[in-house]
Write a protein that holds these residues in place. Structure first.
Motif, PDB file in Angstrom:
ATOM      1  N   ASP A 131       0.843  -1.203   0.000  1.00 29.44           N
ATOM      2  CA  ASP A 131       0.000   0.000   0.000  1.00 29.44           C
ATOM      3  C   ASP A 131       0.874   1.247   0.000  1.00 29.44           C
ATOM      4  OD1 ASP A 131      -1.811   2.020   0.391  1.00 29.44           O
ATOM      5  OD2 ASP A 131      -2.646   1.232   2.266  1.00 29.44           O
ATOM      6  N   TRP A 132       0.971   1.896  -1.147  1.00 24.65           N
ATOM      7  CA  TRP A 132       1.659   3.174  -1.187  1.00 24.65           C
ATOM      8  C   TRP A 132       0.676   4.319  -1.477  1.00 24.65           C
ATOM      9  CZ3 TRP A 132       3.033  -0.862  -4.530  1.00 24.65           C
ATOM     10  CH2 TRP A 132       2.658  -0.742  -5.876  1.00 24.65           C
ATOM     11  N   VAL A 133      -0.623   4.015  -1.467  1.00 28.93           N
ATOM     12  CA  VAL A 133      -1.644   5.039  -1.667  1.00 28.93           C
ATOM     13  C   VAL A 133      -2.087   5.659  -0.343  1.00 28.93           C
ATOM     14  CG1 VAL A 133      -4.017   5.458  -2.413  1.00 28.93           C
ATOM     15  CG2 VAL A 133      -2.488   4.099  -3.843  1.00 28.93           C
ATOM     16  N   THR A 134      -2.423   4.815   0.637  1.00 26.56           N
ATOM     17  CA  THR A 134      -2.937   5.315   1.920  1.00 26.56           C
ATOM     18  C   THR A 134      -1.966   6.278   2.603  1.00 26.56           C
ATOM     19  OG1 THR A 134      -4.229   3.289   2.195  1.00 26.56           O
ATOM     20  CG2 THR A 134      -3.861   4.651   4.155  1.00 26.56           C
ATOM     21  N   PRO A 135      -0.676   5.946   2.711  1.00 24.21           N
ATOM     22  CA  PRO A 135       0.255   6.898   3.332  1.00 24.21           C
ATOM     23  C   PRO A 135       0.342   8.221   2.558  1.00 24.21           C
ATOM     24  CG  PRO A 135       1.206   4.713   3.257  1.00 24.21           C
ATOM     25  CD  PRO A 135      -0.006   4.667   2.401  1.00 24.21           C
ATOM     26  N   PHE A 136       0.272   8.125   1.219  1.00 23.59           N
ATOM     27  CA  PHE A 136       0.301   9.353   0.404  1.00 23.59           C
ATOM     28  C   PHE A 136      -0.901  10.228   0.724  1.00 23.59           C
ATOM     29  CE2 PHE A 136      -1.308  11.510  -3.418  1.00 23.59           C
ATOM     30  CZ  PHE A 136      -0.239  12.354  -3.703  1.00 23.59           C
ATOM     31  N   GLN A 137      -2.071   9.624   0.830  1.00 24.77           N
ATOM     32  CA  GLN A 137      -3.288  10.386   1.116  1.00 24.77           C
ATOM     33  C   GLN A 137      -3.219  11.047   2.490  1.00 24.77           C
ATOM     34  OE1 GLN A 137      -6.656   8.025  -1.484  1.00 24.77           O
ATOM     35  NE2 GLN A 137      -6.214   7.247   0.563  1.00 24.77           N
ATOM     36  N   LYS A 138      -2.681  10.332   3.475  1.00 28.25           N
ATOM     37  CA  LYS A 138      -2.577  10.878   4.824  1.00 28.25           C
ATOM     38  C   LYS A 138      -1.602  12.045   4.872  1.00 28.25           C
ATOM     39  CE  LYS A 138      -3.756   6.620   7.315  1.00 28.25           C
ATOM     40  NZ  LYS A 138      -3.247   5.565   8.233  1.00 28.25           N
ATOM     41  N   ARG A 139      -0.500  11.934   4.136  1.00 33.03           N
ATOM     42  CA  ARG A 139       0.534  12.972   4.174  1.00 33.03           C
ATOM     43  C   ARG A 139       0.140  14.222   3.398  1.00 33.03           C
ATOM     44  NH1 ARG A 139       3.717  11.438   8.384  1.00 33.03           N
ATOM     45  NH2 ARG A 139       4.291   9.248   8.181  1.00 33.03           N
ATOM     46  N   THR A 140      -0.609  14.045   2.307  1.00 33.98           N
ATOM     47  CA  THR A 140      -0.861  15.161   1.395  1.00 33.98           C
ATOM     48  C   THR A 140      -2.294  15.660   1.401  1.00 33.98           C
ATOM     49  OG1 THR A 140      -1.429  13.736  -0.494  1.00 33.98           O
ATOM     50  CG2 THR A 140       0.911  14.254  -0.154  1.00 33.98           C
ATOM     51  N   GLY A 141      -3.234  14.830   1.849  1.00 34.05           N
ATOM     52  CA  GLY A 141      -4.637  15.202   1.771  1.00 34.05           C
ATOM     53  C   GLY A 141      -5.226  15.018   0.385  1.00 34.05           C
ATOM     54  N   CYS A 142      -4.471  14.449  -0.519  1.00 37.03           N
ATOM     55  CA  CYS A 142      -4.938  14.191  -1.889  1.00 37.03           C
ATOM     56  C   CYS A 142      -5.540  12.787  -1.952  1.00 37.03           C
ATOM     57  CB  CYS A 142      -3.789  14.296  -2.885  1.00 37.03           C
ATOM     58  SG  CYS A 142      -2.976  15.908  -2.931  1.00 37.03           S
ATOM     59  N   LYS A 143      -6.848  12.697  -2.138  1.00 33.36           N
ATOM     60  CA  LYS A 143      -7.514  11.409  -2.234  1.00 33.36           C
ATOM     61  C   LYS A 143      -7.334  10.851  -3.647  1.00 33.36           C
ATOM     62  CE  LYS A 143     -11.905   9.050  -1.421  1.00 33.36           C
ATOM     63  NZ  LYS A 143     -13.338   9.209  -1.012  1.00 33.36           N
ATOM     64  N   VAL A 144      -6.803   9.641  -3.729  1.00 35.17           N
ATOM     65  CA  VAL A 144      -6.443   9.056  -5.024  1.00 35.17           C
ATOM     66  C   VAL A 144      -7.553   8.149  -5.547  1.00 35.17           C
ATOM     67  CG1 VAL A 144      -4.734   7.703  -6.280  1.00 35.17           C
ATOM     68  CG2 VAL A 144      -4.019   9.118  -4.335  1.00 35.17           C
ATOM     69  N   ALA A 145      -7.947   8.392  -6.790  1.00 30.39           N
ATOM     70  CA  ALA A 145      -8.849   7.501  -7.518  1.00 30.39           C
ATOM     71  C   ALA A 145      -8.142   7.097  -8.799  1.00 30.39           C
ATOM     72  CB  ALA A 145     -10.168   8.209  -7.841  1.00 30.39           C
ATOM     73  N   TRP A 146      -8.307   5.845  -9.201  1.00 30.10           N
ATOM     74  CA  TRP A 146      -7.619   5.426 -10.421  1.00 30.10           C
ATOM     75  C   TRP A 146      -8.458   4.442 -11.223  1.00 30.10           C
ATOM     76  CZ3 TRP A 146      -6.417   3.966  -5.538  1.00 30.10           C
ATOM     77  CH2 TRP A 146      -6.296   2.602  -5.248  1.00 30.10           C
ATOM     78  N   ARG A 147      -8.288   4.527 -12.518  1.00 32.22           N
ATOM     79  CA  ARG A 147      -8.979   3.657 -13.464  1.00 32.22           C
ATOM     80  C   ARG A 147      -7.965   2.654 -13.993  1.00 32.22           C
ATOM     81  NH1 ARG A 147     -13.137   4.393 -17.386  1.00 32.22           N
ATOM     82  NH2 ARG A 147     -13.304   2.452 -18.583  1.00 32.22           N
ATOM     83  N   VAL A 148      -8.204   1.382 -13.746  1.00 29.81           N
ATOM     84  CA  VAL A 148      -7.313   0.326 -14.223  1.00 29.81           C
ATOM     85  C   VAL A 148      -7.815  -0.161 -15.583  1.00 29.81           C
ATOM     86  CG1 VAL A 148      -6.330  -1.948 -13.767  1.00 29.81           C
ATOM     87  CG2 VAL A 148      -6.730  -0.366 -11.879  1.00 29.81           C
ATOM     88  N   VAL A 149      -6.949  -0.118 -16.575  1.00 31.81           N
ATOM     89  CA  VAL A 149      -7.312  -0.576 -17.915  1.00 31.81           C
ATOM     90  C   VAL A 149      -6.623  -1.911 -18.192  1.00 31.81           C
ATOM     91  CG1 VAL A 149      -7.639   1.767 -18.760  1.00 31.81           C
ATOM     92  CG2 VAL A 149      -5.398   0.691 -18.988  1.00 31.81           C
ATOM     93  N   LYS A 150      -7.142  -2.640 -19.163  1.00 28.41           N
ATOM     94  CA  LYS A 150      -6.587  -3.955 -19.485  1.00 28.41           C
ATOM     95  C   LYS A 150      -5.524  -3.906 -20.570  1.00 28.41           C
ATOM     96  CE  LYS A 150     -10.755  -6.519 -18.171  1.00 28.41           C
ATOM     97  NZ  LYS A 150     -11.814  -7.472 -18.649  1.00 28.41           N
ATOM     98  N   THR A 151      -5.609  -2.913 -21.449  1.00 23.83           N
ATOM     99  CA  THR A 151      -4.697  -2.870 -22.589  1.00 23.83           C
ATOM    100  C   THR A 151      -4.149  -1.463 -22.796  1.00 23.83           C
ATOM    101  OG1 THR A 151      -6.430  -2.304 -24.198  1.00 23.83           O
ATOM    102  CG2 THR A 151      -6.062  -4.660 -23.725  1.00 23.83           C
ATOM    103  N   PRO A 152      -2.984  -1.341 -23.422  1.00 31.00           N
ATOM    104  CA  PRO A 152      -2.459  -0.018 -23.769  1.00 31.00           C
ATOM    105  C   PRO A 152      -3.416   0.762 -24.666  1.00 31.00           C
ATOM    106  CG  PRO A 152      -0.711  -1.652 -23.899  1.00 31.00           C
ATOM    107  CD  PRO A 152      -1.997  -2.411 -23.698  1.00 31.00           C
ATOM    108  N   ARG A 153      -4.130   0.076 -25.563  1.00 28.83           N
ATOM    109  CA  ARG A 153      -5.066   0.772 -26.442  1.00 28.83           C
ATOM    110  C   ARG A 153      -6.186   1.441 -25.641  1.00 28.83           C
ATOM    111  NH1 ARG A 153      -6.750   1.102 -31.793  1.00 28.83           N
ATOM    112  NH2 ARG A 153      -8.327   2.752 -31.803  1.00 28.83           N
TER     113      ARG A 153
END
Length: 401
Positions: A69-91
């Motif tokens: 988990d490298w997202v939760t510590p980042f959010q706690k330190r910066t206050g920036c809530k991270v959302a991400w879209r995982v894709v299956k292919t480069p296209r």
């Protein structure tokens, strides 16, 4: 991003430095995307949100493994809530970043995506002075996304494409001919594995570069129509002997572990995993050279949260986060300090050539094939080469149909 490997216990993360300069200023440039956020010159406090696009494994918040988990510590330190879209292919990744109705702050782009996004002005140049620790990243990697004096990405992870073989069955190969010469491939027919990607055409091109000098191949990622057709024929000739075109790295591991494969294209990841499992495999650098790839974080042209994005660039470039990413994904970190102190073990760093600049200088890194002949990714203005769409078509015709 690459398939995740079994993670070890994760060390504590370093505290991220929050950029404290108030206000957000910009400067303009003719090279910047029209009608989009311009190159940032100073940053203020984080906006509280961050929206990213990634392939699997690039962003982890503990949902796959609570130790990773490298997202939760980042959010706690910066206050920036991270959302991400995982894709299956480069296209799919490319299409999302081109969608004018979507505003992603950043993308973890592989080479076949990065070059296209730069060409289409779907990413913004990075002010590297705002990324603390940027100069600690490998110089060779930093240069890969430099265009006209500007940097369009922050290196994240990298790897190389090797020849891997079963030492009990195969004599040590020295050339890509072991895979692409019909007579040699026939020796192990039905027991070959090849990476399932149009960029694998580059390995066929390297083989042809030495085998057929009349083709005059210089850059295996910049091929004219004649050279691409020749590579396609080499792939078609190889096809009857291929057991599996692997998309997931674990597929190649399973094929070798079960004895179904004895020779093929692989990353240091597969060599490392199988070697640690006491399987009799070795990886070699072919005489024609070794290709490679780099994934980099890039800033979207329609970025909404630039302050949080720059803090994310700084965070993911830090040695402790780089250690986690490398262990989890089975790739080489862009920051060699991930191998300093008690972070990554020496065996891992040696296997993945971390900090080995002599090795890095020999790697022929992938760039997006374009119509403009582009040795080392630098356009010449001549439109007599083939683009990634051409490569995809030839790959499908040669390996799927």
């Amino acid at each position: 991003m690459r398939l995740t490997a079994t993670a070890k216990a994760i060390t504590a993360l370093a505290v991220a430095t929050v950029l404290g300069v108030a206000g957000l200023l910009s400067c303009s440039s003719d090279d910047e995307p029209v009608g989009t956020v311009k190159v940032v010159s100073t940053l203020g406090p984080g906006e509280g949100s961050l929206n990213l696009v990634t392939l699997p494994g690039a962003v982890e918040s503990g949902s796959s493994d609570p130790r990773v988990d490298w997202v939760t510590p980042f959010q706690k330190r910066t206050g920036c809530k991270v959302a991400w879209r995982v894709v299956k292919t480069p296209r799919e990744m490319t299409d999302l970043m081109h969608d004018k109705d979507r505003r992603y702050d950043g993308v973890a782009a592989p080479p076949e995506v990065a070059g296209q996004l730069i060409a289409d002005r779907e990413v913004t140049p990075v002010n590297t002075n705002l990324v603390d620790g940027y100069k600690k990243l490998e110089p060779r990697l930093r240069a890969l996304l430099k265009r006209s004096g500007k940097y369009y990405g922050v290196p994240y992870v990298w790897g190389s494409n090797l020849l891997m073989y079963d030492t009990r069955v195969v004599q040590p190969p020295s050339s890509w001919a072991a895979l692409f010469d019909p007579a040699q491939a026939r020796r192990y027919s039905g027991r070959l594995v090849v990476r399932d990607s149009p960029l694998s055409i580059a390995e066929a091109a390297l083989y042809l570069k030495g085998r057929n000098r009349k083709l005059k191949i210089t850059d295996p990622y910049s091929l004219n129509a004649r050279q691409l057709a020749a590579a396609g024929r080499a792939l078609a000739g190889q096809r009857p002997h291929v057991k599996k075109y692997w998309e997931l790295p674990a597929d190649a591991v399973s094929a070798f572990a079960g004895g179904e494969a004895v020779l093929g294209e692989a990353w240091p990841y597969q060599v490392d995993v199988l070697t640690r499992a006491s399987k009799p495999v070795q990886g070699v650098v072919p005489s024609e050279g070794v290709t490679g790839w780099m994934d980099a974080w890039m800033i979207g042209a329609r970025v909404q949260h630039p302050n949080c994005m720059y803090q994310w660039l700084q965070w993911t470039a830090s040695p402790d986060v780089q250690q986690q990413v490398a262990e989890w994904t089975g790739v080489a970190p862009a920051n060699p300090q991930a191998c300093a102190g008690d972070r990554l073990k020496p065996g891992f760093c040696n296997a993945y050539h971390v900090g080995d600049r002599a090795y890095l200088e020999k790697v022929i890194f992938a760039h997006t094939p374009t119509k403009e002949c582009a040795p080392n990714g630098r356009p010449t203005g001549k439109h007599d080469c083939t683009d990634y769409a051409d490569w995809t078509r030839v790959w499908i015709q040669s390996t799927k149909q």
